[in-house]
Design an enzyme around this catalytic site. Sequence first.
Site, PDB file in Angstrom:
ATOM      1  N   ASP A 101       0.827  -1.204   0.000  1.00 22.57           N
ATOM      2  CA  ASP A 101       0.000   0.000   0.000  1.00 22.57           C
ATOM      3  C   ASP A 101       0.868   1.264   0.000  1.00 22.57           C
ATOM      4  O   ASP A 101       2.044   1.227   0.376  1.00 22.57           O
ATOM      5  CB  ASP A 101      -0.899   0.024   1.243  1.00 22.57           C
ATOM      6  CG  ASP A 101      -1.901  -1.123   1.227  1.00 22.57           C
ATOM      7  OD1 ASP A 101      -2.246  -1.598   0.123  1.00 22.57           O
ATOM      8  OD2 ASP A 101      -2.322  -1.543   2.321  1.00 22.57           O
TER       9      ASP A 101
HETATM   10  N1  URA Z   1      -1.217  -6.084   3.701  1.00 21.71           N
HETATM   11  C1  URA Z   1      -1.743  -4.842   3.705  1.00 21.71           C
HETATM   12  O1  URA Z   1      -2.794  -4.614   4.264  1.00 21.71           O
HETATM   13  N2  URA Z   1      -1.075  -3.877   3.075  1.00 21.71           N
HETATM   14  C2  URA Z   1       0.105  -4.064   2.457  1.00 21.71           C
HETATM   15  O2  URA Z   1       0.673  -3.118   1.913  1.00 21.71           O
HETATM   16  C3  URA Z   1       0.643  -5.361   2.455  1.00 21.71           C
HETATM   17  C4  URA Z   1      -0.051  -6.361   3.084  1.00 21.71           C
END
Ligand code: URA
Length: 237
Positions: A101
Amino acid sequence: MERLQKFIANSGYCSRRKAEELIQKGKVFIDGKIITELGTKVSGKEEIMIEGNLLKKEEKEYYLLNKPRGVITSLKDDKNRKTVVDIINSKVRIYPVGRLDYDTTGVLLLTNDGEFANILMHPNPKIEKVYTAKVRGIIKGEQINKLKNGVLIDGRKTEKTHVKLRRVDLKNNTSYVSLILHEGRNHQVKRMFQAVGFEVIKLKRDRVGIFTLDGLASGEFRKLTPKEVAIIYSFKK
Ligand code: URA
């Protein structure tokens, strides 16, 4: 054998969609013969000519990035935000292996080798993805156990997971939890915590398989060694 449009895209000549368009328009020749069938397969030994250019095989590149916060994991962003590909600024068309993310930090691999990327993205017990999450609130053993045994995300239970409570910070009302995942569902960590009533306020990926952040400050990257690439290929099923 690989589909022609995929082979062209992997060579870095253009995107797969553009390759399909060129094939259908009759701009692609294999060993001197015009090819307009999208299903055509190639082994890589053929002479492929596109719009009069002989297709050269692109060198494979492999990078490990310590992704900083505030950078998007995609090739382009419609809001013009910085992407992980901009950080590396390679001359070849590399792309991220899976997603982190915008606000997640840590281990991210990038390559132009589709097969290598597929091996890493496929759930495999040998390729662990280790995360540390900082969550709002004080998490209890009961919730840790629920995370360990699997919680429902979009109606499907997550796999059994190693989960460890690292530390609680009573003053700031936060907890630090590490998890080892083999799957890679969208926003999986955040949604797992959401399922037990907690909000993730910071998330870091500490390790993917053999790749850790050792020696890499936030925003730094390095090339993988041939040995590291070979280790990942040895996990191919
Ligand atoms: N899980 C998440 O919620 N976000 C990420 O960036 C990676 C794994």
